[in-house]
Scaffold this motif. Structure first.
Motif, PDB file in Angstrom:
ATOM      1  N   ILE A  85     142.895  33.653  17.463  1.00 33.67           N
ATOM      2  CA  ILE A  85     142.033  34.287  16.466  1.00 33.67           C
ATOM      3  C   ILE A  85     142.350  33.767  15.072  1.00 33.67           C
ATOM      4  CG2 ILE A  85     141.488  36.497  15.371  1.00 33.67           C
ATOM      5  CD1 ILE A  85     141.904  37.781  18.128  1.00 33.67           C
ATOM      6  N   LEU A  86     143.628  33.676  14.735  1.00 35.37           N
ATOM      7  CA  LEU A  86     144.002  33.175  13.411  1.00 35.37           C
ATOM      8  C   LEU A  86     143.502  31.754  13.192  1.00 35.37           C
ATOM      9  CD1 LEU A  86     147.658  34.511  13.084  1.00 35.37           C
ATOM     10  CD2 LEU A  86     145.650  35.309  11.832  1.00 35.37           C
ATOM     11  N   ASN A  87     143.552  30.940  14.225  1.00 35.55           N
ATOM     12  CA  ASN A  87     143.139  29.550  14.073  1.00 35.55           C
ATOM     13  C   ASN A  87     141.623  29.355  14.055  1.00 35.55           C
ATOM     14  OD1 ASN A  87     145.467  27.405  14.097  1.00 35.55           O
ATOM     15  ND2 ASN A  87     146.140  29.051  15.466  1.00 35.55           N
ATOM     16  N   THR A  88     140.852  30.395  14.393  1.00 30.11           N
ATOM     17  CA  THR A  88     139.395  30.271  14.254  1.00 30.11           C
ATOM     18  C   THR A  88     138.977  30.271  12.784  1.00 30.11           C
ATOM     19  OG1 THR A  88     139.034  32.671  14.425  1.00 30.11           O
ATOM     20  CG2 THR A  88     138.972  31.382  16.473  1.00 30.11           C
ATOM     21  N   ILE A  89     139.740  30.989  11.947  1.00 26.23           N
ATOM     22  CA  ILE A  89     139.375  31.045  10.526  1.00 26.23           C
ATOM     23  C   ILE A  89     140.376  30.336   9.624  1.00 26.23           C
ATOM     24  CG2 ILE A  89     138.147  33.226  10.838  1.00 26.23           C
ATOM     25  CD1 ILE A  89     140.540  34.566   9.336  1.00 26.23           C
ATOM     26  N   GLY A  90     141.546  29.987  10.168  1.00 23.52           N
ATOM     27  CA  GLY A  90     142.584  29.367   9.345  1.00 23.52           C
ATOM     28  C   GLY A  90     142.116  28.179   8.521  1.00 23.52           C
ATOM     29  N   PRO A  91     141.337  27.247   9.101  1.00 20.60           N
ATOM     30  CA  PRO A  91     140.928  26.074   8.317  1.00 20.60           C
ATOM     31  C   PRO A  91     139.764  26.329   7.362  1.00 20.60           C
ATOM     32  CG  PRO A  91     140.990  25.616  10.704  1.00 20.60           C
ATOM     33  CD  PRO A  91     141.010  27.090  10.531  1.00 20.60           C
ATOM     34  N   VAL A  92     139.087  27.487   7.453  1.00 19.09           N
ATOM     35  CA  VAL A  92     137.833  27.641   6.696  1.00 19.09           C
ATOM     36  C   VAL A  92     137.812  28.822   5.743  1.00 19.09           C
ATOM     37  CG1 VAL A  92     136.480  26.513   8.507  1.00 19.09           C
ATOM     38  CG2 VAL A  92     136.757  29.001   8.557  1.00 19.09           C
ATOM     39  N   TRP A  93     138.752  29.762   5.844  1.00 19.37           N
ATOM     40  CA  TRP A  93     138.614  30.984   5.053  1.00 19.37           C
ATOM     41  C   TRP A  93     138.664  30.698   3.549  1.00 19.37           C
ATOM     42  CZ3 TRP A  93     142.045  32.657   1.465  1.00 19.37           C
ATOM     43  CH2 TRP A  93     143.353  32.167   1.531  1.00 19.37           C
ATOM     44  N   GLU A  94     139.469  29.728   3.125  1.00 23.36           N
ATOM     45  CA  GLU A  94     139.543  29.425   1.697  1.00 23.36           C
ATOM     46  C   GLU A  94     138.216  28.899   1.173  1.00 23.36           C
ATOM     47  OE1 GLU A  94     143.820  27.977   0.415  1.00 23.36           O
ATOM     48  OE2 GLU A  94     143.274  27.072   2.332  1.00 23.36           O
ATOM     49  N   LEU A 141     133.675  35.269  16.523  1.00 26.98           N
ATOM     50  CA  LEU A 141     134.722  35.124  17.534  1.00 26.98           C
ATOM     51  C   LEU A 141     134.125  34.796  18.897  1.00 26.98           C
ATOM     52  CD1 LEU A 141     137.368  37.916  16.808  1.00 26.98           C
ATOM     53  CD2 LEU A 141     137.635  35.438  16.587  1.00 26.98           C
ATOM     54  N   ALA A 142     133.005  35.420  19.224  1.00 25.63           N
ATOM     55  CA  ALA A 142     132.349  35.109  20.500  1.00 25.63           C
ATOM     56  C   ALA A 142     131.942  33.649  20.565  1.00 25.63           C
ATOM     57  CB  ALA A 142     131.135  36.015  20.695  1.00 25.63           C
ATOM     58  N   ARG A 143     131.585  33.090  19.408  1.00 26.78           N
ATOM     59  CA  ARG A 143     131.163  31.683  19.353  1.00 26.78           C
ATOM     60  C   ARG A 143     132.344  30.721  19.340  1.00 26.78           C
ATOM     61  NH1 ARG A 143     130.042  27.352  19.830  1.00 26.78           N
ATOM     62  NH2 ARG A 143     128.336  26.054  19.023  1.00 26.78           N
ATOM     63  N   LYS A 144     133.478  31.130  18.766  1.00 30.88           N
ATOM     64  CA  LYS A 144     134.602  30.213  18.558  1.00 30.88           C
ATOM     65  C   LYS A 144     135.739  30.378  19.553  1.00 30.88           C
ATOM     66  CE  LYS A 144     135.528  27.694  15.680  1.00 30.88           C
ATOM     67  NZ  LYS A 144     135.460  26.214  15.663  1.00 30.88           N
ATOM     68  N   THR A 145     135.639  31.340  20.473  1.00 32.52           N
ATOM     69  CA  THR A 145     136.712  31.536  21.442  1.00 32.52           C
ATOM     70  C   THR A 145     136.125  31.569  22.851  1.00 32.52           C
ATOM     71  OG1 THR A 145     136.577  33.962  21.303  1.00 32.52           O
ATOM     72  CG2 THR A 145     138.086  32.838  19.777  1.00 32.52           C
ATOM     73  N   GLU A 146     137.022  31.656  23.820  1.00 32.17           N
ATOM     74  CA  GLU A 146     136.601  31.717  25.223  1.00 32.17           C
ATOM     75  C   GLU A 146     137.416  32.784  25.945  1.00 32.17           C
ATOM     76  OE1 GLU A 146     137.213  27.760  26.680  1.00 32.17           O
ATOM     77  OE2 GLU A 146     135.313  27.010  25.868  1.00 32.17           O
ATOM     78  N   GLY A 147     137.032  33.082  27.174  1.00 34.30           N
ATOM     79  CA  GLY A 147     137.808  33.968  28.028  1.00 34.30           C
ATOM     80  C   GLY A 147     137.826  35.405  27.569  1.00 34.30           C
ATOM     81  N   GLU A 148     139.004  36.049  27.673  1.00 34.68           N
ATOM     82  CA  GLU A 148     139.135  37.472  27.394  1.00 34.68           C
ATOM     83  C   GLU A 148     138.831  37.794  25.932  1.00 34.68           C
ATOM     84  OE1 GLU A 148     143.023  38.600  28.522  1.00 34.68           O
ATOM     85  OE2 GLU A 148     142.681  38.379  30.679  1.00 34.68           O
ATOM     86  N   VAL A 149     139.269  36.965  25.026  1.00 35.72           N
ATOM     87  CA  VAL A 149     139.037  37.225  23.607  1.00 35.72           C
ATOM     88  C   VAL A 149     137.541  37.252  23.309  1.00 35.72           C
ATOM     89  CG1 VAL A 149     139.344  36.315  21.271  1.00 35.72           C
ATOM     90  CG2 VAL A 149     141.249  36.273  22.888  1.00 35.72           C
ATOM     91  N   ALA A 150     136.820  36.270  23.800  1.00 30.81           N
ATOM     92  CA  ALA A 150     135.382  36.216  23.575  1.00 30.81           C
ATOM     93  C   ALA A 150     134.683  37.407  24.226  1.00 30.81           C
ATOM     94  CB  ALA A 150     134.813  34.907  24.122  1.00 30.81           C
TER      95      ALA A 150
END
Length: 379
Positions: free
Chosen positions: A49-58, A188-197
């Motif tokens: 989850i952290l790495n889905t926004i880590g590169p873009v939040w700034e 998150l549904a778009r950027k992750t897979e499996g249980e998290v999505a």
């Protein structure tokens, strides 16, 4: 140079675009922070989850900075009055925004579960607090804020932090909170897979339906229980920026005048409803790209509904309605607006192209297997 009235209208529209951009782009960052403790069950999933926004939040937060800069430069009385009146609330918002990078960075500095859990909950607060308070602020703007000007146009604010926590404002805070949760879940549904999505999809569908219900309740409250504002004197859209040169009346249903007079602003609330319902269905069936697009349209609809309802008011005064700030009497000079418009025309396309390129490069999901393999992930 464009005439003064046209420049004022253009800058009102630019302010709206920047607020929508912030709500859509930084909205999913805030939503991801809120969802972080609830959609992840182990440390690997939390890192996903952290790495889905880590590169873009700034980069997404640039929209917030641009919005504040636009208010400061194009609408100085609005900036001075709102930032003075909402000073403590703004400090709480900034505290939340500051906590986000601190929590993301410091979480990985220790290996213990207690250390990481503490920063995870601070990360949650960094999303929850601004999301709620932004909605509360919008609710207070619709209700009117207690301020007035003296003859030298020095502003005096008569309220306090506790006075902002009115029932209608808190309802607007819940609208904002569910909207942000929906946007974060769709992302998150778009950027992750499996249980998290899967968890994100379930929570997002519920949040989208809750948004539709809360938005309906807020709309009924505005129509039946909130006094709107109307200018009753002759105004010159190209006149001087002096909020003391008009008369204003208030009355139930006043914020519905633009919808009755022009019809087309009704497209904004319709977009909010339709986008939320489509997002709920799309999340339920797993149409992840459609869900994110529909959620973003719903967010845009909610924000523009407030703008269209209030036009031409920017910040109504509940204590002295005649002193309310409007598009026609709270702007910078014609020369200033013209020069800044030239800068926006040059720089905004660059920001849009760069942002699009970043998201193109970072396309694709963040997976647990990639995190465990250490594929150049930093969080």
């Amino acid at each position: 140079m464009l005439d003064y009235m046209t420049l004022r209208l253009i800058w009102w529209a630019i302010l709206g675009v920047l607020l929508v951009g912030f709500a859509v782009m930084d909205g999913f960052d805030l939503g991801v922070a809120i969802l972080h403790p609830f959609v992840a069950r182990n440390d690997t999933q939390r890192r996903v989850i952290l790495n889905t926004i880590g590169p873009v939040w700034e980069g997404n937060q640039v929209w917030f900075i641009l919005g504040g800069g636009a208010i400061f430069a194009a609408w100085p009385p609005l900036y001075a009055t709102s930032f003075s009146g909402f000073y403590l609330a703004m400090l709480l918002v900034l505290l939340g925004l500051i906590l986000r990078p601190v929590a993301i960075t410091f979480r990985s500095k220790g290996e213990s579960a207690r250390w990481r859990n503490a920063w995870d909950w601070l990360f949650f607060i960094s999303g929850f607090l601004p999301s709620l308070l932004f909605g509360v602020a919008f609710g207070n703007v619709l209700l009117g804020v207690p301020f007035h000007f003296d003859q030298s146009l020095r502003v005096a604010y008569e309220g306090g932090l506790i006075g902002l926590l009115r029932p209608f404002a808190l309802l607007c805070g819940l609208v904002s909170l569910t909207m942000i949760v929906m946007q974060g879940a769709a992302y998150l549904a778009r950027k992750t897979e499996g249980e998290v999505a899967a968890r994100a999809r379930r929570i997002g569908a519920v949040a989208a339906l809750a948004l539709a219900l809360l938005f309906t309740a807020a709309g009924l409250w505005v129509a039946l229980g909130v006094d709107g504002y109307r200018i009753t004197s002759e105004i010159d859209p190209s006149g001087p920026s002096n909020p003391l040169l008009k008369t204003v009346t208030t009355g139930a249903g006043g914020w519905l005048y633009n919808y009755a007079a022009f019809k087309w602003p009704a497209a904004a609330p319709a977009l909010a409803y339709l986008g939320a319902l489509v997002a709920a269905v799309a999340l339920a069936v797993g149409a992840r790209t459609v869900a994110l697009f529909a959620s973003s349209l719903s967010v845009a609809g909610v924000v523009t509904t407030a703008g269209f309802s209030m036009f031409p008011f920017l910040l109504p005064s509940s204590s002295h309605p005649d002193h309310s700030l409007t598009v026609w009497d709270a702007s910078s000079s014609q020369t200033t607006l013209g020069l800044m418009l030239a800068a926006v025309v040059f720089f905004l396309p660059i920001i849009l192209v760069y942002t699009s390129w970043v998201y193109y490069v970072l396309r694709g999901p963040v997976t647990e297997s990639a995190i465990e393999a250490g594929d150049d992930f930093h969080y």
